[in-house]
Design a protein around this motif. Structure first.
Motif, PDB file in Angstrom:
ATOM      1  N   ASP A 186       0.305  -0.921   0.569  1.00 44.29           N
ATOM      2  CA  ASP A 186       0.091  -0.102   0.276  1.00 44.29           C
ATOM      3  C   ASP A 186       0.520   1.049   0.185  1.00 44.29           C
ATOM      4  N   CYS A 187       2.033   1.590  -0.407  1.00 39.19           N
ATOM      5  CA  CYS A 187       3.076   2.023  -0.760  1.00 39.19           C
ATOM      6  C   CYS A 187       2.640   3.048  -1.321  1.00 39.19           C
ATOM      7  N   GLY A 188       1.803   2.826  -2.570  1.00 37.57           N
ATOM      8  CA  GLY A 188       1.802   3.930  -3.906  1.00 37.57           C
ATOM      9  C   GLY A 188       2.994   3.171  -5.077  1.00 37.57           C
ATOM     10  N   LEU A 189       3.303   2.618  -4.932  1.00 41.70           N
ATOM     11  CA  LEU A 189       4.525   2.337  -5.571  1.00 41.70           C
ATOM     12  C   LEU A 189       4.009   0.848  -6.209  1.00 41.70           C
ATOM     13  N   THR A 190       4.474   0.537  -7.864  1.00 44.30           N
ATOM     14  CA  THR A 190       4.412  -0.789  -8.405  1.00 44.30           C
ATOM     15  C   THR A 190       5.946  -1.847  -8.894  1.00 44.30           C
ATOM     16  N   ILE A 191       5.242  -2.525  -8.005  1.00 45.44           N
ATOM     17  CA  ILE A 191       6.958  -3.838  -8.890  1.00 45.44           C
ATOM     18  C   ILE A 191       6.560  -4.783  -9.755  1.00 45.44           C
ATOM     19  N   ALA A 192       5.169  -4.423 -10.673  1.00 42.26           N
ATOM     20  CA  ALA A 192       4.212  -4.944 -11.468  1.00 42.26           C
ATOM     21  C   ALA A 192       5.892  -5.402 -13.148  1.00 42.26           C
ATOM     22  N   GLY A 193       6.094  -4.038 -12.979  1.00 45.20           N
ATOM     23  CA  GLY A 193       7.048  -4.529 -14.823  1.00 45.20           C
ATOM     24  C   GLY A 193       8.481  -4.823 -14.381  1.00 45.20           C
TER      25      GLY A 193
END
Length: 144
Positions: free
Chosen positions: A89-96
């Motif tokens: 929920d930190c607002g960052l994504t590690i999807a890519g």
């Protein structure tokens, strides 16, 4: 990696990364995962001028017949695996993931982020210093 000044996090956000070195044996220029198609791969690798001489062979057989052992650039993919010190929920994504090119001559690293749900071609640039020593130095990184 440590991301600073993240709006929804009270502290720097630390992520754990893994990488793949394109050696044409274990890993080719075609990703085959993380929602990347061969067209996505070709588009992103083509952003590196150092990839141009390899393009025809990659389009032909994925680059499997290339010998990159003495090529002056090392191509990689870097993928964040998880957040070390915060929740999702930190607002960052590690999807890519990043398409990466390392220059053996000057130690520079450049990359382009790929996530079909993010802005295309976000760029990463790391410049090395040698601080009077031989080799290259960054604030910290290790290739294994």
């Amino acid at each position: 990696m440590e991301a600073l000044n993240v709006p929804m996090a009270d502290t720097p956000v630390v992520t754990f990364w893994e990488g793949e070195i394109v050696d044409t044996k274990n890993y080719t220029f075609f990703t085959g995962k993380w929602e990347a198609t061969q067209e996505d791969d070709t588009r992103h690798w083509s952003k590196f001028s150092s990839f141009s001489p390899l393009m025809a062979q990659v389009e032909s057989d994925g680059g499997k017949s290339l010998d990159l052992s003495n090529y002056p650039y090392i191509f990689m993919r870097w993928k964040e695996q998880y957040f070390v010190n915060v929740g999702t929920d930190c607002g960052l994504t590690i999807a890519g993931f990043y398409y990466i090119c390392f220059s053996c001559s000057d130690g520079s690293i450049s990359g382009f982020y790929y996530d079909p749900n993010s802005s295309p071609y976000q760029k990463l640039e790391l410049k090395s210093t040698n601080d009077g020593r031989s080799g290259f130095s960054f604030s910290s990184y290790e290739l294994q």
